[in-house]
Design an enzyme around this catalytic site. Structure first.
Site, PDB file in Angstrom:
ATOM      1  N   TYR A  58      22.977  -8.860 -12.122  1.00  0.00           N
ATOM      2  CA  TYR A  58      21.703  -9.470 -11.730  1.00  0.00           C
ATOM      3  C   TYR A  58      21.956 -10.557 -10.678  1.00  0.00           C
ATOM      4  CZ  TYR A  58      20.169  -7.380 -16.211  1.00  0.00           C
ATOM      5  OH  TYR A  58      19.904  -6.527 -17.253  1.00  0.00           O
ATOM      6  N   HIS A  79      14.050 -13.287 -20.236  1.00  0.00           N
ATOM      7  CA  HIS A  79      13.061 -13.600 -19.192  1.00  0.00           C
ATOM      8  C   HIS A  79      13.306 -14.984 -18.589  1.00  0.00           C
ATOM      9  CE1 HIS A  79       9.884 -10.508 -20.791  1.00  0.00           C
ATOM     10  NE2 HIS A  79      11.034  -9.965 -20.465  1.00  0.00           N
ATOM     11  N   LYS A  97       5.901  -9.492 -19.532  1.00  0.00           N
ATOM     12  CA  LYS A  97       5.332 -10.243 -20.638  1.00  0.00           C
ATOM     13  C   LYS A  97       6.253 -10.152 -21.848  1.00  0.00           C
ATOM     14  CE  LYS A  97       4.551  -7.379 -23.228  1.00  0.00           C
ATOM     15  NZ  LYS A  97       5.280  -6.241 -23.841  1.00  0.00           N
TER      16      LYS A  97
END
Ligand SMILES: NC(=O)c1ccc[n+]([C@@H]2O[C@H](COP(=O)([O-])OP(=O)(O)OC[C@H]3O[C@@H](n4cnc5c(N)ncnc54)[C@H](OP(=O)(O)O)[C@@H]3O)[C@@H](O)[C@H]2O)c1
Length: 325
Positions: A58, A79, A97
């Site tokens: 990432y 998140h 979400k």
């Protein structure tokens, strides 16, 4: 930023694939890069979706100077870290979400985005669907009169698996954060913040919630009855009772392609077809970034935070605490 908005996706899971497909439906979107924990998974995802730059971490993805906006599609517990990683690298972020696991994490993410002047939004995709946008516009225009009550549910039946995202406390699992957030977010959108809350929950053997029923009140006799579960089905419907009509949306968090406006002796069926469903939040994100906005007025950061605070309070009532909290 060039004429096209260049997207980078963090993770190669189920919903990452759905958003990758959606970017193809938005002419000014370019799906430039994907980052995965493993190079092989990034390469396979890249090949499936025709993505030119595939990174085995990432970190490498967010360091790509040509990526404008990063979509975070990892499990809940990541998140916060993944969004901060992208913001620190100067990228705008659309984050799946729930925005975070708890309000403390959400506050830090929001503060960082605001400090850096970067766009951040919780990917509450249903708010941007043509059916929901239409219902909201008609409600706001006063066509149905004031809302009196809301009933909404999002329950699915999945075999118990302590390692799965839905049941695993290490991944911040549980029905509320995964599924219940949709009816909660809908109630927040339509009725605002609740004045009182009462709830019941049953926990899975892993200690996360697997079934819950929640009642909110808002004053003036208005209320919302919401339910969520990860191990028993429901219709996944919403009924909004207003002064003049009943508005019913079916399969609303899965496949909201139509809704009904019910009068005493007449039902209007409104069809709002679409192809993928995620193209609308992609377009909205790009429009706001293009206009130099750092947040959305449809899914604002203050509202995401308030929903997170409500979910924190519900989990505290139920005794659901994640190992890393
Ligand atoms: N909007 C929607 O309709 C919708 C629907 C489903 C889920 N979601 C949300 O999207 C997020 C991802 O859900 P999903 O269904 O796509 O999950 P998923 O299929 O399990 O994918 C999650 C991805 O995250 C990465 N990851 C990093 N650490 C991981 C870990 N410890 N365990 C598992 N995966 C890990 C993996 O990608 P790499 O191996 O490539 O790093 C994995 O493929 C969740 O926040 C969920 O709430 C949204």
């Amino acid at each position: 930023m060039g004429t096209k908005t260049r997207w980078g996706i963090i993770s190669t899971g189920n919903i990452a694939g759905k958003l990758a497909e959606a970017t193809r439906l938005v002419p000014d979107a370019e799906l430039l890069a994907v980052g995965s924990r493993t190079q092989s998974s990034a390469d396979a995802f890249g090949e499936t979706h025709g993505i030119p730059r595939c990174y085995g971490s990432y970190e490498d993805l967010v360091e790509d100077p040509d990526v404008d906006v990063v979509y975070v599609a990892t499990p809940h517990n990541l998140h916060h870290a993944n969004t901060l990683l992208a913001l620190e690298a100067g990228k705008h972020v659309l984050c799946e979400k729930p925005l975070a696991v708890n309000a403390r994490e959400a506050e830090e993410m929001i503060a960082t985005a605001r400090e850096k002047g970067l766009f951040l939004m919780e990917a509450m995709w249903t708010r941007f669907l043509p059916s929901w946008a239409d219902i909201k516009a008609r409600l706001d225009a006063g066509e149905f009169g004031a809302i009196r009550s809301l009933q909404a549910d999002f329950c699915i039946e999945r075999a118990y698996d302590p390692k799965h995202r839905l049941f695993n406390p290490d991944l911040a699992g549980g029905a509320l954060l995964d599924l219940g957030i949709y009816p909660l977010s809908l109630a927040s959108w339509l009725l605002g913040q609740p004045k009182t809350t009462s709830s019941w929950a049953e926990l899975a053997p892993t200690g996360v919630d697997r079934r819950a029923a929640i009642t909110f009140t808002y004053g003036g006799g208005r209320f919302a009855q919401l339910s969520t579960a990860s191990d028993v089905w429901s219709m996944v419907d919403a009924t909004i009772v207003t002064e003049k009509k009943l508005v019913r949306a079916h399969r609303l968090f899965i496949d909201a392609r139509s809704y009904e406006v019910v009068d005493f002796d007449r039902t209007e069926i409104v069809r709002k077809p679409y192809e993928n469903g995620f193209e609308f939040e992609v377009r909205h994100t790009m429009e706001r970034i293009g206009a130099g906005q750092t947040e959305s007025e449809v899914m604002s950061l203050d509202e995401s935070l308030a929903i997170m605070q409500t979910m924190d309070a519900l989990r505290a009532e139920w005794g659901v605490k994640y190992p890393f909290e």
